[in-house]
Design a protein around this motif. Structure first.
Motif, PDB file in Angstrom:
ATOM      1  N   GLN A 334       0.833  -1.205   0.000  1.00 24.60           N
ATOM      2  CA  GLN A 334       0.000   0.000   0.000  1.00 24.60           C
ATOM      3  C   GLN A 334       0.865   1.251   0.000  1.00 24.60           C
ATOM      4  OE1 GLN A 334      -2.856   2.400   3.097  1.00 24.60           O
ATOM      5  NE2 GLN A 334      -3.052   0.179   3.096  1.00 24.60           N
ATOM      6  N   GLN A 335       1.891   1.267   0.825  1.00 23.62           N
ATOM      7  CA  GLN A 335       2.726   2.458   0.929  1.00 23.62           C
ATOM      8  C   GLN A 335       3.591   2.674  -0.308  1.00 23.62           C
ATOM      9  OE1 GLN A 335       1.636   4.250   3.302  1.00 23.62           O
ATOM     10  NE2 GLN A 335       0.439   2.459   3.920  1.00 23.62           N
ATOM     11  N   LEU A 336       3.775   1.612  -1.094  1.00 20.28           N
ATOM     12  CA  LEU A 336       4.547   1.720  -2.334  1.00 20.28           C
ATOM     13  C   LEU A 336       3.633   1.849  -3.547  1.00 20.28           C
ATOM     14  CD1 LEU A 336       7.292  -0.955  -1.557  1.00 20.28           C
ATOM     15  CD2 LEU A 336       7.408   1.527  -1.253  1.00 20.28           C
ATOM     16  N   ASP A 337       2.337   2.025  -3.288  1.00 20.38           N
ATOM     17  CA  ASP A 337       1.330   2.198  -4.339  1.00 20.38           C
ATOM     18  C   ASP A 337       1.309   1.019  -5.307  1.00 20.38           C
ATOM     19  OD1 ASP A 337      -0.786   3.561  -5.488  1.00 20.38           O
ATOM     20  OD2 ASP A 337       0.479   4.637  -6.918  1.00 20.38           O
ATOM     21  N   MET A 338       1.470  -0.187  -4.764  1.00 22.33           N
ATOM     22  CA  MET A 338       1.410  -1.409  -5.563  1.00 22.33           C
ATOM     23  C   MET A 338       0.044  -2.053  -5.348  1.00 22.33           C
ATOM     24  SD  MET A 338       5.261  -2.844  -4.794  1.00 22.33           S
ATOM     25  CE  MET A 338       4.917  -4.445  -5.511  1.00 22.33           C
ATOM     26  N   GLY A 339      -0.985  -1.374  -5.860  1.00 23.36           N
ATOM     27  CA  GLY A 339      -2.345  -1.824  -5.627  1.00 23.36           C
ATOM     28  C   GLY A 339      -2.811  -2.877  -6.613  1.00 23.36           C
ATOM     29  N   LEU A 340      -3.921  -3.528  -6.269  1.00 24.39           N
ATOM     30  CA  LEU A 340      -4.550  -4.452  -7.204  1.00 24.39           C
ATOM     31  C   LEU A 340      -5.191  -3.643  -8.321  1.00 24.39           C
ATOM     32  CD1 LEU A 340      -4.175  -6.172  -4.614  1.00 24.39           C
ATOM     33  CD2 LEU A 340      -6.283  -7.349  -5.208  1.00 24.39           C
TER      34      LEU A 340
END
Length: 390
Positions: A334-340
């Motif tokens: 989440q903090q690295l913006d690696m979202g689904l």
């Protein structure tokens, strides 16, 4: 619901906000100010990409394969989501502390907070997914300072779900949280509290001036309400993370030391200790980079890779939701913006809680991995529930 004990007048009289001290510390922290200036210059997205490149350069310098290649080389089961057991909600980044290791970079200056509509949709997903999830894990920031926190707790408990509050302890002493301990106890919320050491010097160095003393007060308040005491039904767990460039020690032996020290010195009881490794992202990467220790730490993580820990990583059976409703494999992603992503849509279309009706829709999907994942698979492993392997 259980019986709640009133707090003593002596404890109540000591309530003052930690926020002014935290802001003062932040204003005097040269490293923090440098990071803020860099964010203002290039933006958070650019800084996150730079951070990834720093980790990758450290790994390239050692000739280390990618995390995915390491998994294949070690014969680890493919990283795909199982049926979700834990529904983890990061409901905001606002916090009364600003810890040096914080992977979400929380502080009193952060304004990102989950709104009512998103909280209500999270409750709808809880309701529709009762056949798969058993736990709602609420984190932040200091989640208790979000206006949706109590609503989420009440609704999750009404549905019969276990609720975890990831508590920094000092929030219990904030002036507007006088009834927080009683609220948690009345709803039988499991408190998982941060206490990275039983030494004042180490805790204050990592979490801010005065934090240790307030944390001890917070633990005493929880004990007074029945938390950590046999037969009370009120579970109090503590979380340890290293205050240096090393991995968490064996969980069982450190738990015994914590229990002895906290009981003999402060009369404090708790149920279990969770040992976590520091993740090489955000503030901790900055900390390592400025000391020219990033390569050393990444080398430690890689050399300590444990296939058994990789099999037990929390992202396999956890669904994580950000304050804005976006869905992730874990709080670190989440903090690295690696979202689904939404299948069939552009790469920029992030999946949110409004796009799904049941958490089982995510079962079987690939888990996003990258070089920071070595932090969860080193040694005994590291998850929100502590060690995952021996």
């Amino acid at each position: 619901m259980c019986r709640v004990h009133a707090l003593s007048p002596q404890v109540e009289a000591q309530r003052t906000s930690l926020i002014p001290e935290t802001l003062e510390d932040m204003a005097a922290d040269v490293e923090h100010l440098a990071t803020v200036q860099r964010i203002q210059e290039v933006g958070q997205a650019v800084l996150t990409r730079e951070e990834r490149r720093k980790r990758q350069r450290a790994l390239d310098g050692m000739g280390v394969p990618s995390f995915g290649a390491m998994l294949k080389e070690q014969g680890v089961t493919a990283m795909r989501r199982k049926r979700a057991k834990i529904f983890q909600l990061n409901i905001g980044l606002y916090c009364n502390q600003a810890c040096t290791h914080c992977h979400v970079e929380s502080s009193p200056k952060r304004t990102e907070m989950m709104d009512e509509a998103t909280a209500r949709q999270c409750v709808e997903l809880m309701r529709s997914s009762l056949d798969t999830i058993s736990t709602v894990d609420i984190t932040g920031g200091a989640p208790e300072l979000n206006g949706q926190f109590r609503y989420l707790v009440q609704e999750a408990r009404r549905l019969g779900l276990e609720v975890i509050d990831r508590c920094n302890l000092t929030v219990l002493l904030e002036p507007d949280q006088e009834d927080l301990v009683n609220f948690l106890a009345a709803h039988q919320v499991r408190v998982v509290a941060s206490l990275p050491c039983y030494s004042a010097e180490n805790v204050n160095q990592q979490r801010g001036n005065g934090v240790f003393e307030r944390s001890i007060q917070g633990l005493q308040m929880l004990n007074a309400a029945g938390y950590g005491k046999q037969g009370s039904g009120l579970v109090l767990d503590l979380v340890y993370n290293p205050n240096g460039i090393f991995l968490a020690p064996p969980q069982a032996s450190l738990e015994a030391a914590y229990k002895q020290e906290l009981w003999e010195t402060y009369g404090i009881k708790f149920n279990a200790l969770f040992c976590l490794n520091n993740m090489p992202i955000k503030r901790y990467v900055d900390y390592l980079q400025r000391r020219n220790k990033l390569e050393e730490y990444m080398q430690l993580l890689v050399q300590s890779f444990n296939p058994a820990a990789a099999e037990g990583v929390m992202c396999r059976d956890t669904v994580n939701v950000g304050w804005d409703g976006k869905v992730y494999d874990c709080d670190f992603n989440q903090q690295l913006d690696m979202g689904l992503r939404i299948p069939g849509k552009s790469s920029g279309s992030s999946l949110t809680v409004f796009d799904i009706a049941h958490l089982s829709e995510l079962t079987g999907g690939s888990i996003a991995i990258d070089n920071h994942c070595f932090g969860c698979t080193a040694g005994a492993g590291s998850s929100c529930q502590g060690a995952v392997a021996s």
